[in-house]
Design an enzyme around this catalytic site. Structure first.
Site, PDB file in Angstrom:
ATOM      1  N   PHE A   1       0.648  -1.100  -0.001  1.00  0.00           N
ATOM      2  CA  PHE A   1      -0.205   0.079  -0.057  1.00  0.00           C
ATOM      3  C   PHE A   1       0.856   1.333  -0.049  1.00  0.00           C
ATOM      4  CE2 PHE A   1      -2.230   2.683   3.373  1.00  0.00           C
ATOM      5  CZ  PHE A   1      -2.905   3.291   2.350  1.00  0.00           C
TER       6      PHE A   1
ATOM      7  N   LEU B   1      10.287  -0.389   3.945  1.00  0.00           N
ATOM      8  CA  LEU B   1       8.682  -0.646   4.288  1.00  0.00           C
ATOM      9  C   LEU B   1       8.362  -1.730   4.458  1.00  0.00           C
ATOM     10  CD1 LEU B   1       8.940   2.007   1.780  1.00  0.00           C
ATOM     11  CD2 LEU B   1       6.816   2.599   3.071  1.00  0.00           C
TER      12      LEU B   1
ATOM     13  N   THR C   1       5.634   3.058  12.773  1.00  0.00           N
ATOM     14  CA  THR C   1       4.268   3.384  12.847  1.00  0.00           C
ATOM     15  C   THR C   1       4.189   3.929  14.263  1.00  0.00           C
ATOM     16  OG1 THR C   1       2.322   2.255  13.604  1.00  0.00           O
ATOM     17  CG2 THR C   1       4.283   0.990  13.813  1.00  0.00           C
ATOM     18  N   ASP C   2       3.018   5.026  14.492  1.00  0.00           N
ATOM     19  CA  ASP C   2       2.926   5.440  15.599  1.00  0.00           C
ATOM     20  C   ASP C   2       2.375   4.496  16.699  1.00  0.00           C
ATOM     21  OD1 ASP C   2       0.353   5.102  14.710  1.00  0.00           O
ATOM     22  OD2 ASP C   2      -0.558   7.079  15.211  1.00  0.00           O
ATOM     23  N   GLU C   3       1.954   3.275  16.404  1.00  0.00           N
ATOM     24  CA  GLU C   3       1.647   2.169  17.306  1.00  0.00           C
ATOM     25  C   GLU C   3       2.625   1.719  18.401  1.00  0.00           C
ATOM     26  OE1 GLU C   3      -0.917  -0.865  15.478  1.00  0.00           O
ATOM     27  OE2 GLU C   3      -1.520   0.818  14.007  1.00  0.00           O
TER      28      GLU C   3
ATOM     29  N   TYR D   1       2.095  -7.073  16.491  1.00  0.00           N
ATOM     30  CA  TYR D   1       2.354  -6.250  15.455  1.00  0.00           C
ATOM     31  C   TYR D   1       3.369  -4.886  15.922  1.00  0.00           C
ATOM     32  CZ  TYR D   1       2.232  -2.193  11.957  1.00  0.00           C
ATOM     33  OH  TYR D   1       2.737  -1.386  11.339  1.00  0.00           O
TER      34      TYR D   1
ATOM     35  N   LYS E   1       7.261  -4.067  15.468  1.00  0.00           N
ATOM     36  CA  LYS E   1       7.920  -2.545  14.687  1.00  0.00           C
ATOM     37  C   LYS E   1       8.879  -1.777  16.003  1.00  0.00           C
ATOM     38  CE  LYS E   1       7.003  -1.008  11.362  1.00  0.00           C
ATOM     39  NZ  LYS E   1       7.669  -1.257  10.085  1.00  0.00           N
TER      40      LYS E   1
ATOM     41  N   TYR F   1     -13.647 -13.833  11.918  1.00  0.00           N
ATOM     42  CA  TYR F   1     -14.564 -13.806  13.249  1.00  0.00           C
ATOM     43  C   TYR F   1     -14.189 -14.979  14.299  1.00  0.00           C
ATOM     44  CZ  TYR F   1     -16.015  -9.845  10.686  1.00  0.00           C
ATOM     45  OH  TYR F   1     -15.858  -8.499  10.094  1.00  0.00           O
TER      46      TYR F   1
HETATM   47  P1  NAD Z   1       1.115  -3.426   3.167  1.00  0.00           P
HETATM   48  O1  NAD Z   1       0.978  -4.672   4.161  1.00  0.00           O
HETATM   49  O2  NAD Z   1       0.300  -2.840   2.550  1.00  0.00           O
HETATM   50  O3  NAD Z   1       2.625  -3.846   2.287  1.00  0.00           O
HETATM   51  C1  NAD Z   1       3.581  -4.706   2.869  1.00  0.00           C
HETATM   52  C2  NAD Z   1       4.745  -4.953   1.731  1.00  0.00           C
HETATM   53  O4  NAD Z   1       5.637  -5.623   2.258  1.00  0.00           O
HETATM   54  C3  NAD Z   1       4.022  -5.774   0.736  1.00  0.00           C
HETATM   55  O5  NAD Z   1       4.059  -5.338  -0.676  1.00  0.00           O
HETATM   56  C4  NAD Z   1       4.568  -7.357   1.064  1.00  0.00           C
HETATM   57  O6  NAD Z   1       4.708  -8.043  -0.121  1.00  0.00           O
HETATM   58  C5  NAD Z   1       5.834  -6.881   1.475  1.00  0.00           C
HETATM   59  N1  NAD Z   1       6.613  -7.868   2.413  1.00  0.00           N
HETATM   60  C6  NAD Z   1       5.968  -8.384   3.261  1.00  0.00           C
HETATM   61  N2  NAD Z   1       6.922  -9.440   3.882  1.00  0.00           N
HETATM   62  C7  NAD Z   1       7.946  -9.359   3.144  1.00  0.00           C
HETATM   63  C8  NAD Z   1       9.117 -10.067   3.338  1.00  0.00           C
HETATM   64  N3  NAD Z   1       9.638 -10.881   4.114  1.00  0.00           N
HETATM   65  N4  NAD Z   1      10.049  -9.718   2.366  1.00  0.00           N
HETATM   66  C9  NAD Z   1       9.913  -8.704   1.378  1.00  0.00           C
HETATM   67  N5  NAD Z   1       8.713  -8.021   1.182  1.00  0.00           N
HETATM   68  C10 NAD Z   1       7.749  -8.203   2.181  1.00  0.00           C
HETATM   69  O7  NAD Z   1       1.731  -2.345   4.234  1.00  0.00           O
HETATM   70  P2  NAD Z   1       1.694  -0.785   4.283  1.00  0.00           P
HETATM   71  O8  NAD Z   1       0.283  -0.467   4.982  1.00  0.00           O
HETATM   72  O9  NAD Z   1       2.132  -0.353   2.998  1.00  0.00           O
HETATM   73  O10 NAD Z   1       2.880  -0.471   5.192  1.00  0.00           O
HETATM   74  C11 NAD Z   1       4.163  -0.318   4.862  1.00  0.00           C
HETATM   75  C12 NAD Z   1       5.210  -0.067   6.090  1.00  0.00           C
HETATM   76  O11 NAD Z   1       4.467   1.419   6.496  1.00  0.00           O
HETATM   77  C13 NAD Z   1       5.258  -1.116   7.211  1.00  0.00           C
HETATM   78  O12 NAD Z   1       6.444  -1.098   7.644  1.00  0.00           O
HETATM   79  C14 NAD Z   1       4.163  -0.491   8.329  1.00  0.00           C
HETATM   80  O13 NAD Z   1       4.450  -0.875   9.394  1.00  0.00           O
HETATM   81  C15 NAD Z   1       4.312   1.040   8.029  1.00  0.00           C
HETATM   82  N6  NAD Z   1       3.312   1.931   8.456  1.00  0.00           N
HETATM   83  C16 NAD Z   1       2.114   1.597   7.925  1.00  0.00           C
HETATM   84  C17 NAD Z   1       0.997   2.412   8.292  1.00  0.00           C
HETATM   85  C18 NAD Z   1      -0.557   2.256   7.558  1.00  0.00           C
HETATM   86  O14 NAD Z   1      -1.512   3.030   8.289  1.00  0.00           O
HETATM   87  N7  NAD Z   1      -0.798   1.365   6.874  1.00  0.00           N
HETATM   88  C19 NAD Z   1       1.072   3.418   9.142  1.00  0.00           C
HETATM   89  C20 NAD Z   1       2.301   3.624   9.670  1.00  0.00           C
HETATM   90  C21 NAD Z   1       3.556   2.884   9.118  1.00  0.00           C
HETATM   91  P1  TYD Z   2      -6.978  -1.047  11.246  1.00  0.00           P
HETATM   92  O1  TYD Z   2      -7.305  -0.344   9.777  1.00  0.00           O
HETATM   93  O2  TYD Z   2      -6.671  -2.542  11.213  1.00  0.00           O
HETATM   94  O3  TYD Z   2      -5.652  -0.189  11.567  1.00  0.00           O
HETATM   95  P2  TYD Z   2      -4.980  -0.348  13.144  1.00  0.00           P
HETATM   96  O4  TYD Z   2      -5.479  -1.349  13.937  1.00  0.00           O
HETATM   97  O5  TYD Z   2      -3.480  -0.543  12.589  1.00  0.00           O
HETATM   98  O6  TYD Z   2      -5.126   1.065  13.554  1.00  0.00           O
HETATM   99  O7  TYD Z   2      -8.258  -0.631  12.215  1.00  0.00           O
HETATM  100  C1  TYD Z   2      -8.464   0.835  12.473  1.00  0.00           C
HETATM  101  C2  TYD Z   2      -9.475   0.879  13.474  1.00  0.00           C
HETATM  102  O8  TYD Z   2     -10.640   0.198  13.180  1.00  0.00           O
HETATM  103  C3  TYD Z   2      -9.228   0.095  14.828  1.00  0.00           C
HETATM  104  O9  TYD Z   2      -9.653   1.000  15.930  1.00  0.00           O
HETATM  105  C4  TYD Z   2      -9.803  -1.502  14.792  1.00  0.00           C
HETATM  106  C5  TYD Z   2     -10.923  -0.837  13.916  1.00  0.00           C
HETATM  107  N1  TYD Z   2     -11.801  -1.737  12.957  1.00  0.00           N
HETATM  108  C6  TYD Z   2     -12.849  -2.222  13.080  1.00  0.00           C
HETATM  109  O10 TYD Z   2     -13.663  -1.692  13.865  1.00  0.00           O
HETATM  110  N2  TYD Z   2     -13.295  -3.204  12.254  1.00  0.00           N
HETATM  111  C7  TYD Z   2     -12.577  -3.693  11.248  1.00  0.00           C
HETATM  112  O11 TYD Z   2     -13.155  -4.712  10.594  1.00  0.00           O
HETATM  113  C8  TYD Z   2     -11.262  -3.313  11.551  1.00  0.00           C
HETATM  114  C9  TYD Z   2     -10.278  -4.150  10.069  1.00  0.00           C
HETATM  115  C10 TYD Z   2     -10.981  -2.628  12.282  1.00  0.00           C
END
Ligand code: NAD
Ligand code: TYD
Length: 367
Positions: free
Chosen positions: A11, A81, A148-150, A173, A177, A364
């Site tokens: 993503f 990433l 991530t902020d998590e 997760y 991280k 679920y």
């Molecule tokens: P995503 O799950 O959409 O994409 C992860 C990508 O990494 C995929 O293309 C997957 O094929 C690849 N990947 C997974 N395991 C791998 C491995 N062992 N070797 C090589 N490639 C591998 O994730 P995202 O949401 O795009 O997040 C990207 C980064 O940003 C992550 O490090 C995540 O922790 C961080 N991040 C995400 C968010 C968010 O809201 N999605 C927010 C803050 C930080």
């Molecule tokens: P998510 O998109 O999984 O991101 P993160 O857990 O990394 O913040 O979830 C965002 C928020 O939405 C989180 O509080 C969990 C909630 N959530 C639901 O209520 N229903 C759902 O089906 C999912 C996937 C998340």
């Protein structure tokens, strides 16, 4: 400059790859991705034909392979990433998160350290703590870890995460991280590896795999399926449009002080249930449904185990020091996102078959 971007088929990674490959034709972007269920080369169809882009399929957990590609390409910089990124999956299968997010990160750190020490003699060039990383753009080395902020845990009703907030992760997760963040800093402190880290809030936008809240809800509303809201829907997340995150990564990559950390966020907090109601209104309009029709799909389900109550980022350091700020208002970004999902049926159909289908059908029973 040869830049290795890991997880570029995912993503956020796909937006970062596009930004670097198109804005900097003088760089060569190498996208290393295992193509797990979350990686999809359809996210990069427009980028594939660029002469400064190369895709490498591979697993960051395979240390020999990672060393080999560093020897072959001598990357100048890494933007890391690749990760397992979904909290619910980490509750079901923590080990995948330990392997990719921790072991995979250490493999990359080791390869960068070895390769950059060889190239620069004993000291790794560009590694001076606190020095600007771009005095010599062609020769500088940088390991940029995207996080991530998590890692900061959860907030009560007030306050924000700053760069000084103590780490307190709760899910497998976020713990994986946090561990990778600590290791990246340890390689800086111990070996002088030039690093920077950013910790970002929840992203949304095109290419988001429909297991996360916003794309899952769009997908389910479109198909008249229940929208699962965990617990009472009162948890709060701080949402940022994914292209704004990619812009922040660009700004940090080019301007951060080596060793520094930046929080990235949109100052855009939403209670889950309020966000879902807003999304339902947008979907009613877009699908020509009567007002209130989509909201009938809202279904309260069992809460996530260890569900963090509230995330909210203070990104004032990034705004003050590097002059970055988000460009989109949430309503505008959400509408753009809905438009993208409605216009990209084929993408959605593709990613909701196969592995995702199995996950969706069993999710679920696991909680
Ligand atoms: P995503 O799950 O959409 O994409 C992860 C990508 O990494 C995929 O293309 C997957 O094929 C690849 N990947 C997974 N395991 C791998 C491995 N062992 N070797 C090589 N490639 C591998 O994730 P995202 O949401 O795009 O997040 C990207 C980064 O940003 C992550 O490090 C995540 O922790 C961080 N991040 C995400 C968010 C968010 O809201 N999605 C927010 C803050 C930080
Ligand atoms: P998510 O998109 O999984 O991101 P993160 O857990 O990394 O913040 O979830 C965002 C928020 O939405 C989180 O509080 C969990 C909630 N959530 C639901 O209520 N229903 C759902 O089906 C999912 C996937 C998340």
């Amino acid at each position: 400059m040869k830049i290795l971007i890991t997880g570029g088929a995912g993503f956020i990674g796909s937006h970062v790859v596009r930004r670097f490959a198109t804005s900097y034709p003088q760089y060569h972007v190498f996208n290393l991705d295992k193509l797990t269920y979350a990686g999809n080369l359809e996210n990069l169809r427009d980028v594939e034909k660029l002469p400064n882009y190369t895709f490498i399929k591979g697993d960051i957990v395979d240390g020999d392979f990672i060393n080999q590609i560093f020897e072959e390409y001598n990357f100048h910089a890494v933007i890391h990433l690749a990760a397992e990124s979904h909290v619910d999956r980490s509750i079901i299968s923590p080990m995948d998160f330990i392997m990719t997010n921790i072991v995979g990160t250490v493999n990359l750190l080791n390869a960068a350290k070895g390769n950059w020490q060889e190239a620069g003699g004993k000291e790794i060039s560009g590694s001076g703590s606190g020095s600007s990383s771009h005095s010599d753009p062609e020769n500088r080395k940088l390991f940029y870890h995207v996080s991530t902020d998590e890692v900061y845990g959860t907030l009560g009703d007030t306050g924000y995460f700053t760069e000084e907030t103590a780490y307190d992760p709760h899910s497998p997760y976020s713990a994986s991280k946090a561990s990778s963040d600590h290791l990246v800093r340890a390689y800086h402190d111990t070996y002088k590896l030039p690093i920077t880290i950013s910790n970002c809030s929840n992203n949304y936008g095109p290419n988001h795999f429909p297991e996360k809240l916003i794309p899952l809800a769009i997908h389910n509303i479109k198909n008249n399926k229940p929208i699962p809201v965990y617990g009472k829907g009162e948890n709060i997340r701080d949402w940022l449009y994914v292209e704004d995150h990619a812009t922040a990564i660009d700004v940090i990559f080019h301007n951060a002080k080596v060793g520094d950390t930046y929080n990235i966020g949109g100052h855009n907090e939403w209670k889950n249930i309020d966000l879902i109601n807003l999304l339902c209104n947008i979907m009613d309009k877009k699908l020509g449904r009567a007002k209130g029709e989509s909201a009938k799909l809202i279904t309260y389900v069992k809460d996530r185990q260890g569900h963090d109550l509230r995330y909210a980022i203070d990104s004032s350091k990034l705004q003050r020091e590097l002059n970055w700020k988000p460009s989109l208002q949430f309503e505008e970004g959400l509408e753009k996102t809905v438009d993208w999902y409605l216009a990209n049926d084929e993408w959605l159909n593709h990613v909701t078959s196969g592995a995702y289908k199995n996950y969706y059908e069993t999710q679920y029973s696991h909680r």
